[in-house]
Design a protein around this motif. Structure first.
Motif, short mmCIF file in Angstrom:
data_model
loop_
_atom_site.label_atom_id
_atom_site.label_comp_id
_atom_site.label_asym_id
_atom_site.label_seq_id
_atom_site.Cartn_x
_atom_site.Cartn_y
_atom_site.Cartn_z
N PRO A 128 1.51 -1.18 -0.05
CA PRO A 128 0.39 0.13 0.52
C PRO A 128 0.57 1.46 0.15
O PRO A 128 0.76 2.03 -0.70
CB PRO A 128 -0.62 0.07 1.24
CG PRO A 128 -0.60 -1.45 1.61
CD PRO A 128 0.56 -2.23 1.08
N ALA A 129 2.35 1.09 0.75
CA ALA A 129 3.00 2.14 0.77
C ALA A 129 3.34 2.67 -0.57
O ALA A 129 3.92 3.59 -1.02
CB ALA A 129 3.84 2.12 1.54
N VAL A 130 4.12 2.00 -1.51
CA VAL A 130 4.14 1.74 -2.27
C VAL A 130 3.33 2.38 -3.24
O VAL A 130 3.52 2.78 -4.37
CB VAL A 130 5.33 0.14 -3.21
CG1 VAL A 130 5.35 0.39 -4.49
CG2 VAL A 130 6.33 -0.13 -2.27
N ARG A 131 2.05 1.51 -3.32
CA ARG A 131 1.12 2.17 -4.52
C ARG A 131 1.02 3.56 -4.33
O ARG A 131 0.85 4.65 -5.53
CB ARG A 131 -0.11 2.06 -3.60
CG ARG A 131 -0.03 0.29 -4.86
CD ARG A 131 -1.70 -0.23 -4.68
NE ARG A 131 -1.97 -0.62 -3.58
CZ ARG A 131 -2.97 -1.20 -2.63
NH1 ARG A 131 -1.65 -2.99 -3.15
NH2 ARG A 131 -2.85 -1.64 -1.52
N THR A 132 1.71 4.30 -2.82
CA THR A 132 1.05 6.20 -2.51
C THR A 132 2.19 6.29 -2.93
O THR A 132 1.84 7.31 -3.75
CB THR A 132 0.92 6.23 -1.02
OG1 THR A 132 0.03 5.17 -0.36
CG2 THR A 132 1.03 7.56 -0.68
#
Length: 405
Positions: free
Chosen positions: A312-316
């Motif tokens: 999820p952090a990578v997607r951000t």
């Protein structure tokens, strides 16, 4: 080292390239208008009768000395300009760093609380990102905090997208402040900040002093850069280069992106561009191109911060990159319209022909239009990114274990 190379390239490069570069023309550097007039006077004197030979020698001697003075005026003191620009850049970046440290110490935890509490919907997230970036004076810091919170599970991926959009608006506030030319008050801010830093009895007052000192150093550094770059007002190769950046928006954007990556701050890039524009060194088209590039270059820090994080952090981080690249691409295609809109808004605000204000307004309009366009599609964008970058096996197994528990 990379910072020094860039500054040296920008300052020394125009004087080293050959005449066949289309955006440089060094043939006019050695002789100024005064020298040309002196040469013409010599030719006229040579055609006079020999009876006034003594007088001719005197006049030709004066003309020769005038020519020498013209040649001296046509050359730039590269060492002085380079050291002045480097000194100003160091002061500016050091001031930004100190101010960011003071703000993070003073409001860092509070910013995290605000981000976690006021991101219930995308519109609240945009407002939260704008406020947090204005307080922290850095969109990169805001987004890195958001990525860390998403990775720790304190903020969902969908909630983080609004904050990312808001950070792009918040980063324009600094350019607006710089455009108002308050450099002359920098020494006062530095003195007050120094007193508070050394004499403050509590950590709160010391941090306030650090912020004030950093703010003063920031504007004092910009003022130093402005003074160092003043000789370029009449430096034809630099003027031609700026014109080429305005005519070739893609080239200008690449220069802005590279410089932003090297100094790791889009706010610094835009502030320097606005400062040079106030000196008449950067035109509105060139300033718009450099600002568009800075929007892309600022993604480097956030992408690095996603290394080793949860999906999820990578997607951000990927969302921030895609949003800025796509918006910058559209901005490059419609750079002329963006410049015209900025001129119109500036005239309504009473700025007149102030190019610095127009560039700052162009950045604000660019980011506002981008956010207003994308905010309606956040749910669809989030679903698309979740499909492209699915959760890893560890996170899925952990989610299943939690659901079983």
């Amino acid at each position: 080292m990379s910072l020094s190379i860039v500054v040296l390239a920008l300052v020394i490069g125009p004087s080293l390239v050959e005449n066949d570069w289309h955006f440089f023309n060094t043939s006019s550097l050695e002789i100024t208008v005064n020298a040309q007039e002196a040469q013409q006077q010599n030719n006229n004197e040579a055609q006079k009768p020999a009876t006034s030979g003594g007088e001719e020698k005197g006049k030709s001697g004066e003309a020769g000395s005038a020519g020498n003075e013209g040649e001296k005026e046509g050359k730039l003191d590269i060492f002085k300009i380079t050291t002045g620009a480097l000194a100003g850049l160091v002061l500016f970046l050091y001031g930004v760093t100190r101010m960011a440290e003071g703000m993070e110490a003073l409001a860092g935890d509070r910013a995290k609380e605000i981000i976690s509490k006021f991101t219930t919907n995308r519109f609240a997230g945009v407002l939260t990102g704008t406020v947090a970036t204005t307080v922290l004076d850095s969109s990169s810091v805001t987004i890195i905090i958001v990525i860390a919170m998403v990775s720790a599970g304190l903020l969902s991926f969908v909630e983080s997208l609004g904050v990312v959009l808001g950070s792009n608006i918040g980063t324009t506030i600094g350019a607006q402040v710089v455009a108002f030319k308050i450099n002359e008050y920098a020494p006062i801010a530095m003195f007050i900040g120094l007193l508070l830093t050394f004499l403050g009895k509590t950590d709160r007052w010391k941090n306030i002093g650090l912020i004030t000192l950093g703010l003063g150093l920031l504007f004092f550094g910009l003022d130093t850069i402005e003074d160092a770059m003043e000789p370029f007002k009449d430096y034809e190769p630099f003027i031609n280069w700026m014109e080429s950046l305005g005519e070739n928006t893609l080239l200008g954007a690449l220069v802005g992106a590279l410089f932003t990556i090297l100094i790791q701050s889009s706010s610094a890039t835009v502030a320097i561009v606005v400062t040079l524009a106030s000196q008449g060194l950067v035109s509105l088209p060139a300033g718009v191109a450099l600002v568009l590039g800075a929007e892309v270059g600022t993604c480097a820090d956030t992408l690095v911060s996603t290394i080793g994080r949860e999906r999820p952090a990578v997607r951000t981080g990927i969302f921030h990159l895609i949003f800025n690249v796509v918006c910058a691409g559209v901005g490059i295609l419609f750079a002329a319209q963006l410049a015209g809109l900025a001129q119109w808004v500036s005239s309504l605000a009473g700025a007149g022909d102030n190019v610095a204000r127009e560039i700052a307004n162009a950045q604000l309009l660019f980011n506002l239009l981008g956010v207003l366009t994308v905010i309606w599609f956040i749910p669809s964008i989030a679903r698309l990114l979740e499909r492209l970058i699915p959760d890893g096996k560890n996170r899925e197994s952990q989610a299943e274990a939690n659901s079983v528990g």
